[in-house]
Motif scaffolding. Structure first.
Motif, short mmCIF file in Angstrom:
data_model
loop_
_atom_site.label_atom_id
_atom_site.label_comp_id
_atom_site.label_asym_id
_atom_site.label_seq_id
_atom_site.Cartn_x
_atom_site.Cartn_y
_atom_site.Cartn_z
N LEU A 264 13.88 -7.08 0.10
CA LEU A 264 14.93 -6.58 -0.51
C LEU A 264 15.44 -5.21 0.18
CD1 LEU A 264 13.86 -7.22 -4.43
CD2 LEU A 264 15.87 -8.48 -2.95
N LYS A 265 16.87 -4.99 0.19
CA LYS A 265 17.12 -4.00 1.06
C LYS A 265 17.01 -2.66 0.19
CE LYS A 265 21.22 -2.54 3.59
NZ LYS A 265 22.84 -2.76 4.01
N THR A 266 16.40 -1.56 0.61
CA THR A 266 16.16 -0.52 -0.12
C THR A 266 16.58 0.62 0.61
OG1 THR A 266 13.71 -0.15 1.18
CG2 THR A 266 13.83 -1.61 -1.30
N GLY A 267 16.69 1.80 -0.18
CA GLY A 267 17.28 2.95 0.55
C GLY A 267 16.20 4.06 0.18
N PRO A 268 16.60 5.52 -0.20
CA PRO A 268 15.60 6.73 -0.01
C PRO A 268 14.61 6.34 -1.28
CG PRO A 268 17.98 7.35 0.17
CD PRO A 268 18.01 5.77 0.12
N ALA A 269 13.50 6.91 -1.00
CA ALA A 269 12.46 6.82 -1.84
C ALA A 269 12.11 5.42 -2.41
CB ALA A 269 12.61 7.76 -3.23
N GLY A 270 12.52 4.31 -1.59
CA GLY A 270 12.13 3.05 -1.66
C GLY A 270 13.16 2.36 -2.71
N ARG A 271 14.26 3.01 -3.15
CA ARG A 271 15.23 2.64 -4.42
C ARG A 271 15.77 1.39 -3.87
NH1 ARG A 271 15.84 8.32 -5.70
NH2 ARG A 271 14.88 8.49 -7.51
N LEU A 272 16.09 0.45 -4.70
CA LEU A 272 17.04 -1.08 -4.16
C LEU A 272 18.33 -0.56 -4.10
CD1 LEU A 272 16.58 -4.04 -3.82
CD2 LEU A 272 17.12 -4.26 -6.16
N ILE A 273 18.97 -0.83 -2.91
CA ILE A 273 20.44 -0.51 -2.65
C ILE A 273 21.26 -1.52 -3.46
CG2 ILE A 273 22.09 -0.71 -0.97
CD1 ILE A 273 20.20 1.43 -0.08
N VAL A 274 22.01 -1.29 -4.26
CA VAL A 274 23.04 -2.00 -5.28
C VAL A 274 24.38 -1.66 -4.99
CG1 VAL A 274 21.08 -2.18 -7.00
CG2 VAL A 274 22.68 0.03 -7.15
N ASN A 275 25.28 -2.50 -5.51
CA ASN A 275 26.59 -2.60 -5.43
C ASN A 275 27.29 -1.92 -6.59
OD1 ASN A 275 26.62 -4.42 -7.52
ND2 ASN A 275 27.36 -6.13 -6.00
N GLN A 276 28.37 -1.85 -6.93
CA GLN A 276 29.06 -1.11 -8.01
C GLN A 276 28.74 -1.68 -9.38
OE1 GLN A 276 30.56 -3.01 -5.63
NE2 GLN A 276 32.73 -3.63 -6.28
N TYR A 277 28.19 -2.98 -9.45
CA TYR A 277 27.90 -3.61 -10.46
C TYR A 277 26.26 -3.53 -10.76
CZ TYR A 277 32.33 -5.90 -9.29
OH TYR A 277 33.59 -6.07 -8.97
N LEU A 278 25.68 -2.84 -9.77
CA LEU A 278 24.43 -2.55 -10.10
C LEU A 278 23.44 -3.93 -9.69
CD1 LEU A 278 23.84 -0.40 -13.07
CD2 LEU A 278 24.06 0.45 -10.68
N GLN A 279 24.29 -4.92 -8.92
CA GLN A 279 23.47 -6.05 -8.12
C GLN A 279 22.84 -5.64 -6.78
OE1 GLN A 279 26.95 -8.34 -8.24
NE2 GLN A 279 25.90 -9.80 -9.19
N ALA A 280 21.77 -6.17 -6.61
CA ALA A 280 21.18 -6.09 -5.22
C ALA A 280 22.14 -6.32 -4.29
CB ALA A 280 19.62 -6.76 -5.05
N GLU A 281 22.28 -5.69 -3.19
CA GLU A 281 23.69 -5.78 -2.16
C GLU A 281 23.47 -7.00 -1.47
OE1 GLU A 281 23.71 -2.97 1.38
OE2 GLU A 281 25.23 -2.00 0.07
N ASP A 282 22.27 -7.60 -1.28
CA ASP A 282 22.23 -8.77 -0.51
C ASP A 282 21.69 -10.02 -1.50
OD1 ASP A 282 19.68 -7.95 -0.99
OD2 ASP A 282 19.10 -7.80 1.21
N ASN A 283 21.65 -9.83 -2.97
CA ASN A 283 21.31 -10.71 -3.69
C ASN A 283 21.94 -11.02 -5.24
OD1 ASN A 283 19.44 -12.56 -5.58
ND2 ASN A 283 18.04 -12.57 -3.96
N LYS A 284 22.81 -11.56 -5.47
CA LYS A 284 23.58 -11.52 -6.67
C LYS A 284 22.56 -11.96 -7.86
CE LYS A 284 25.84 -16.08 -7.04
NZ LYS A 284 26.96 -16.67 -7.21
N TYR A 285 21.54 -12.53 -7.87
CA TYR A 285 20.70 -12.75 -8.89
C TYR A 285 19.84 -11.68 -9.42
CZ TYR A 285 22.67 -17.23 -7.95
OH TYR A 285 23.43 -18.33 -7.58
N VAL A 286 19.62 -10.40 -8.58
CA VAL A 286 18.60 -9.48 -8.74
C VAL A 286 19.54 -8.31 -9.17
CG1 VAL A 286 16.99 -8.08 -7.91
CG2 VAL A 286 17.09 -10.33 -7.06
N TYR A 287 19.28 -7.37 -10.05
CA TYR A 287 19.77 -6.44 -10.56
C TYR A 287 18.64 -5.12 -10.52
CZ TYR A 287 24.07 -8.58 -12.31
OH TYR A 287 25.33 -9.41 -12.34
#
Length: 459
Positions: free
Chosen positions: A329-352
């Motif tokens: 899963l695509k992560t950012g600073p401190a290992g947090r998951l990168i999410v879009n404006q809906y809080l969905q994982a940027e590369d997986n719409k089934y993961v929030y």
């Protein structure tokens, strides 16, 4: 061959199941082909399957799984249960490695005064159709949409990651081995027992230098946790002095921060007020001081200073479990998951993701949203509503964080902060009124959980 089999499976599932999203059927076909043509598929380890009660044989069962029973995870699970109450083919699952919810905003109190900061989950989940799983998540398979809990597998249609955070030692030599963390209820209990032992031992010690060394407490990190712990400890020292007849001049509390001011996420005016109040309580503050090494009884700073102590509490940073990055899963600073404006994982719409697990961006400021209970509660509600909207083809809501206020506790009867009000916009509280505000905010968080749970939650 592999592509041919995948296309064949898709065509068959469209005919048999009116779609290719049926996770139980797809897993069955993959396992079948693994056995028939292992050359083209890597066999996966077999684990016992977890399925919702009373729906074991239902071919269209869809699970919504929430990992983590913090503020955000609990709020998401409770709101999901309410939204899907009239849709029995959806089952909400909640996973946590503890059977209780920890009020993390009060951990510093438990570490010093042993106050109650946990709520049994059965009180929150009572009469709610939420399947709770006690255990630790070891693996997330986003391709097959499964979660491994210890030695069991749980299928999911949608996944909400709210696993919280753990201590970040930033690879400082000796830090993990020779410091007390303040991240869990167990950490708080460990610190409380240590402080009590140190005070008791100092009462019978004759050597003045050893007494001073025994009663030198050093806190690494001048963020919210470090500052609140320092304020609480400064008050508790008085009890230590009274109970064990210890000379006040022998007690020393040192707070070390690498930045040029305390609690950097607050404005400079508040940072300066916090510094002044802690100084008034007898806390020695070292700013622009970076810790580079820790041994069993010494702390070494970048400027060459060495501080002798066996009482070192590290509150200098957090990071999310390596599980997210390990699973691709695509992560950012401190290992947090990168999410879009809906809080969905940027590369997986089934993961929030929510809370500490999400690298949520404030669309107004463009900056990451801080890890705080008020934001986790808001995110938990939004994610539940967006999953409901995704399933039933309704428009999803964009995440806009609402800052209700910021309060920093500086001991049992003192706090500094501000509260957002509709008319006055921003009201500042300092002193005892600030403490009342801090208590009110804590209770508001519990009240919001009560509202979602519809149970009278006590702790």
């Amino acid at each position: 061959m592999k592509k041919y089999i995948e296309d064949f499976t898709n065509d068959f599932m469209f005919i048999q199941y009116k779609g290719n999203e049926h996770i139980i059927a797809r897993q069955f076909f993959r396992e079948t082909f693994n056995e028939l043509i292992p050359k083209y598929f890597e066999p996966k380890k077999s684990y016992p399957q977890i399925k919702a009660p009373n729906l074991i044989n239902d071919p269209i069962l869809k699970n919504i799984v929430v990992i983590g029973a913090g503020y955000g995870g609990l709020t998401a699970a409770l709101r999901l249960e309410r939204l899907f109450k009239k849709h029995p083919f959806f089952q909400v699952h909640l996973i946590d490695k503890h059977p209780f919810h920890t009020i993390k905003t009060q951990l510093h109190e438990a570490a010093v005064r042993k106050t109650e900061v946990s709520i049994p989950l059965y009180k929150i989940l009572k009469n709610r159709n939420i399947q709770f799983h006690l255990g630790e998540v070891n693996d997330i398979d986003t391709e097959n949409r499964t979660v491994q809990i210890d030695e069991r597998l749980l299928n999911y249609q949608f996944l909400v990651i709210a696993i919280g955070s753990k201590v970040n030692y930033y690879n400082i030599p000796g830090m993990a081995e020779h410091s007390f963390a303040l991240q869990t209820l167990y950490d708080a209990e460990k610190i409380y027992e240590h402080i009590s032992s140190v005070c008791a031992l100092s009462a019978s010690e004759k050597d003045e230098n050893k007494i001073k060394e025994n009663l030198r407490f050093v806190i690494g990190g001048g963020g919210l946790s470090g500052v609140e712990f320092a304020g609480e400890l400064a008050d508790h020292v008085l009890k230590c002095i009274t109970d064990y007849n210890v000379n006040k001049s022998n007690v020393e509390i040192i707070l070390i921060e690498a930045a040029n001011r305390l609690v950097p996420f607050m404005n400079e005016e508040f940072s300066e007020k916090i510094k002044q109040r802690l100084t008034d309580k007898g806390v020695k503050i070292l700013l622009n001081s970076k810790i580079i090494k820790r041994t069993e009884d010494e702390i070494f700073l970048e400027n060459g200073t060495a501080i002798k102590t066996r009482n070192f509490i590290w509150t200098g940073g957090i990071r999310v479990s390596d599980l997210l990055k390990r699973e691709g899963l695509k992560t950012g600073p401190a290992g947090r998951l990168i999410v879009n404006q809906y809080l969905q994982a940027e590369d997986n719409k089934y993961v929030y993701a929510i809370g500490d697990s999400a690298n949520a961006i404030n669309p107004v400021t463009g900056k990451p949203v801080p890890a705080a209970a008020q934001f986790a509660l808001q995110q938990g509600r939004l994610v539940a509503e967006n999953i409901y909207a995704e399933i039933f083809g309704k428009p999803k809501k964009v995440y806009y964080p609402k800052v209700l206020g910021e309060v920093v506790s500086l001991g049992k009867h003192l706090a500094i902060g501000w509260l957002a009000l509709p008319i006055l916009k921003k009201v500042t509280f300092v002193g005892f009124l600030g403490r009342l505000l801090k208590t009110a905010i804590r209770e508001k968080h519990i009240i919001l959980l009560r509202k979602e749970s519809r149970n009278w939650i006590t702790y």
